[in-house]
Write a protein that holds these residues in place. Structure first.
Motif, PDB file in Angstrom:
ATOM      1  N   MET A   3      64.515  33.433  45.142  1.00  0.00           N
ATOM      2  CA  MET A   3      65.905  33.513  44.329  1.00  0.00           C
ATOM      3  C   MET A   3      65.231  33.246  43.060  1.00  0.00           C
ATOM      4  SD  MET A   3      69.016  31.780  46.198  1.00  0.00           S
ATOM      5  CE  MET A   3      70.024  32.136  45.157  1.00  0.00           C
ATOM      6  N   ILE A   4      64.239  32.442  42.758  1.00  0.00           N
ATOM      7  CA  ILE A   4      63.601  31.803  41.521  1.00  0.00           C
ATOM      8  C   ILE A   4      63.054  33.198  40.666  1.00  0.00           C
ATOM      9  CG2 ILE A   4      62.017  30.610  40.106  1.00  0.00           C
ATOM     10  CD1 ILE A   4      62.319  28.379  42.463  1.00  0.00           C
ATOM     11  N   ILE A  26      64.012  34.971  37.439  1.00  0.00           N
ATOM     12  CA  ILE A  26      63.413  35.177  36.202  1.00  0.00           C
ATOM     13  C   ILE A  26      63.329  36.710  35.802  1.00  0.00           C
ATOM     14  CG2 ILE A  26      61.084  35.223  35.334  1.00  0.00           C
ATOM     15  CD1 ILE A  26      60.780  32.614  37.232  1.00  0.00           C
ATOM     16  N   ILE A  27      63.194  37.581  36.495  1.00  0.00           N
ATOM     17  CA  ILE A  27      63.349  39.050  36.398  1.00  0.00           C
ATOM     18  C   ILE A  27      64.664  39.380  35.640  1.00  0.00           C
ATOM     19  CG2 ILE A  27      63.537  41.259  37.421  1.00  0.00           C
ATOM     20  CD1 ILE A  27      61.398  40.247  39.583  1.00  0.00           C
ATOM     21  N   LEU A  28      65.862  38.940  36.167  1.00  0.00           N
ATOM     22  CA  LEU A  28      67.207  39.175  35.588  1.00  0.00           C
ATOM     23  C   LEU A  28      67.338  38.425  34.141  1.00  0.00           C
ATOM     24  CD1 LEU A  28      69.780  38.538  38.164  1.00  0.00           C
ATOM     25  CD2 LEU A  28      69.184  40.660  37.318  1.00  0.00           C
ATOM     26  N   LEU A  29      66.585  37.304  33.893  1.00  0.00           N
ATOM     27  CA  LEU A  29      66.502  36.687  32.694  1.00  0.00           C
ATOM     28  C   LEU A  29      65.718  37.559  31.612  1.00  0.00           C
ATOM     29  CD1 LEU A  29      65.917  33.033  33.378  1.00  0.00           C
ATOM     30  CD2 LEU A  29      67.657  34.113  32.062  1.00  0.00           C
ATOM     31  N   ILE A  30      64.579  38.244  32.031  1.00  0.00           N
ATOM     32  CA  ILE A  30      63.698  38.945  31.159  1.00  0.00           C
ATOM     33  C   ILE A  30      64.548  40.400  30.804  1.00  0.00           C
ATOM     34  CG2 ILE A  30      61.625  40.483  31.149  1.00  0.00           C
ATOM     35  CD1 ILE A  30      60.248  38.189  33.005  1.00  0.00           C
ATOM     36  N   ILE A  31      65.170  40.984  32.085  1.00  0.00           N
ATOM     37  CA  ILE A  31      65.601  42.194  31.681  1.00  0.00           C
ATOM     38  C   ILE A  31      67.211  42.040  30.904  1.00  0.00           C
ATOM     39  CG2 ILE A  31      67.367  43.767  32.678  1.00  0.00           C
ATOM     40  CD1 ILE A  31      65.420  43.660  35.330  1.00  0.00           C
ATOM     41  N   LEU A  83      73.665  39.644  32.445  1.00  0.00           N
ATOM     42  CA  LEU A  83      72.185  39.587  33.144  1.00  0.00           C
ATOM     43  C   LEU A  83      71.697  38.013  32.727  1.00  0.00           C
ATOM     44  CD1 LEU A  83      70.695  42.963  33.414  1.00  0.00           C
ATOM     45  CD2 LEU A  83      72.061  41.770  34.956  1.00  0.00           C
ATOM     46  N   TRP A  84      71.606  37.796  31.510  1.00  0.00           N
ATOM     47  CA  TRP A  84      70.909  36.493  31.221  1.00  0.00           C
ATOM     48  C   TRP A  84      71.374  35.404  31.744  1.00  0.00           C
ATOM     49  CZ3 TRP A  84      66.619  35.195  28.557  1.00  0.00           C
ATOM     50  CH2 TRP A  84      66.625  33.888  27.999  1.00  0.00           C
ATOM     51  N   THR A  85      73.034  35.311  31.905  1.00  0.00           N
ATOM     52  CA  THR A  85      73.678  34.295  32.486  1.00  0.00           C
ATOM     53  C   THR A  85      73.540  34.265  34.003  1.00  0.00           C
ATOM     54  OG1 THR A  85      75.234  34.518  30.805  1.00  0.00           O
ATOM     55  CG2 THR A  85      75.952  33.415  32.681  1.00  0.00           C
ATOM     56  N   ILE A  86      73.739  35.401  34.588  1.00  0.00           N
ATOM     57  CA  ILE A  86      73.291  35.422  36.114  1.00  0.00           C
ATOM     58  C   ILE A  86      71.906  34.939  36.472  1.00  0.00           C
ATOM     59  CG2 ILE A  86      73.207  37.069  37.991  1.00  0.00           C
ATOM     60  CD1 ILE A  86      75.436  38.561  36.696  1.00  0.00           C
ATOM     61  N   GLY A  87      70.933  35.505  35.426  1.00  0.00           N
ATOM     62  CA  GLY A  87      69.579  35.003  35.925  1.00  0.00           C
ATOM     63  C   GLY A  87      69.149  33.461  35.791  1.00  0.00           C
TER      64      GLY A  87
END
Length: 51
Positions: A1-2, A6-11, A20-24
């Motif tokens: 999950m981590i 992190i992938i969602l944060l980058i995207i 996407l930033w918030t969900i990440g």
């Protein structure tokens, strides 16, 4: 999950999509909590080990 967080944060950062930033962030925090609970020896969701 981590890793997923992190992938969602980058995207989300590269494409400039705040959702996407918030969900990440949320997924990364939940993953960190589960990692911490697992390291302390607590059963999470009825399982003592995650592989």
């Amino acid at each position: 999950m981590i890793t997923l967080g992190i992938i969602l944060l980058i995207i989300g950062f590269l494409i400039k999509i705040p959702v996407l930033w918030t969900i990440g962030i949320i997924i990364a925090v939940i993953g960190g909590i589960l990692l911490l609970l697992g390291a302390l020896g607590h059963a999470v969701g009825g399982r003592t080990h995650y592989y």
